[in-house]
Design a protein around this motif. Sequence first.
Motif, PDB file in Angstrom:
ATOM      1  N   THR A  55       0.839  -1.196   0.000  1.00 30.82           N
ATOM      2  CA  THR A  55       0.000   0.000   0.000  1.00 30.82           C
ATOM      3  C   THR A  55       0.872   1.242   0.000  1.00 30.82           C
ATOM      4  N   ASN A  56       0.294   2.334  -0.452  1.00 28.70           N
ATOM      5  CA  ASN A  56       0.976   3.623  -0.358  1.00 28.70           C
ATOM      6  C   ASN A  56       0.477   4.415   0.844  1.00 28.70           C
ATOM      7  N   SER A  57      -0.542   3.890   1.517  1.00 26.25           N
ATOM      8  CA  SER A  57      -1.082   4.584   2.684  1.00 26.25           C
ATOM      9  C   SER A  57      -0.377   4.128   3.956  1.00 26.25           C
ATOM     10  N   ALA A  58      -0.680   4.800   5.039  1.00 18.82           N
ATOM     11  CA  ALA A  58      -0.053   4.499   6.327  1.00 18.82           C
ATOM     12  C   ALA A  58      -0.545   3.166   6.885  1.00 18.82           C
ATOM     13  N   VAL A  59       0.323   2.519   7.642  1.00 21.31           N
ATOM     14  CA  VAL A  59      -0.022   1.284   8.340  1.00 21.31           C
ATOM     15  C   VAL A  59       0.158   1.557   9.829  1.00 21.31           C
ATOM     16  N   PHE A  60      -0.794   1.083  10.628  1.00 19.84           N
ATOM     17  CA  PHE A  60      -0.780   1.310  12.070  1.00 19.84           C
ATOM     18  C   PHE A  60      -0.693  -0.021  12.794  1.00 19.84           C
ATOM     19  N   VAL A  61      -0.090  -0.004  13.978  1.00 18.65           N
ATOM     20  CA  VAL A  61      -0.053  -1.186  14.836  1.00 18.65           C
ATOM     21  C   VAL A  61      -0.746  -0.836  16.146  1.00 18.65           C
ATOM     22  N   VAL A  62      -1.569  -1.766  16.616  1.00 21.77           N
ATOM     23  CA  VAL A  62      -2.309  -1.589  17.857  1.00 21.77           C
ATOM     24  C   VAL A  62      -1.968  -2.742  18.785  1.00 21.77           C
TER      25      VAL A  62
ATOM     26  N   LYS B 223       1.763   4.711  14.350  1.00 20.34           N
ATOM     27  CA  LYS B 223       1.954   4.634  12.910  1.00 20.34           C
ATOM     28  C   LYS B 223       3.294   3.962  12.656  1.00 20.34           C
ATOM     29  N   MET B 224       3.311   3.037  11.729  1.00 25.27           N
ATOM     30  CA  MET B 224       4.552   2.332  11.406  1.00 25.27           C
ATOM     31  C   MET B 224       5.292   3.090  10.312  1.00 25.27           C
ATOM     32  N   GLY B 225       6.604   2.945  10.281  1.00 21.50           N
ATOM     33  CA  GLY B 225       7.414   3.537   9.226  1.00 21.50           C
ATOM     34  C   GLY B 225       7.740   2.491   8.177  1.00 21.50           C
ATOM     35  N   ARG B 226       7.859   2.938   6.930  1.00 20.31           N
ATOM     36  CA  ARG B 226       8.215   2.002   5.865  1.00 20.31           C
ATOM     37  C   ARG B 226       9.726   1.864   5.856  1.00 20.31           C
ATOM     38  N   ARG B 227      10.190   0.654   5.885  1.00 19.23           N
ATOM     39  CA  ARG B 227      11.630   0.419   5.916  1.00 19.23           C
ATOM     40  C   ARG B 227      12.169   0.126   4.528  1.00 19.23           C
TER      41      ARG B 227
END
Length: 148
Positions: free
Chosen positions: A60-67, A89-93
């Motif tokens: 995805t190009n959108s943000a990914v979150f971790v809960v 919010k997770m960072g793209r590595r």
Amino acid sequence: MRHAKSITVIGLVAAASAAVALPSSAADRDELPPPRSVSPVFNKTITAGKQFTFQVRSRTNSAVFVVVSKSKRKAADGTLRDKKGYMRKMGRRKGTLFTKKVERYRGLDSHFLNKPGTYYWQAHRISCSEQTDCAVEGPIRRFRVKRR
């Protein structure tokens, strides 16, 4: 000359119509798969106070979150219900890998990393074009925090 202009105009209209008819991204063509949990693996035991990194794969190009939650109960949108515990919010590595290193708050007893017990985690991304509730959630995973 007039005939050549009309052919050019017809060609441009046809090309524009084809461009409009074609989807502009993979998200428009098909629904992208939900985020896939990589680490920590299911039932992983982590030592209290020791930092670790959440890893998730998502195209995805959108943000990914971790809960992170103390409960595996889900809200109406399919994400973990108790978001008060930990949501970041997770960072793209690299490529499709998203990461989030857990912060270490030594003086905060309520932080899950300092409090032994069983916890649940889930990654999700936001996409209102794919889901009416806008949440595209991954699977719920469990990990344990043990005393030092």
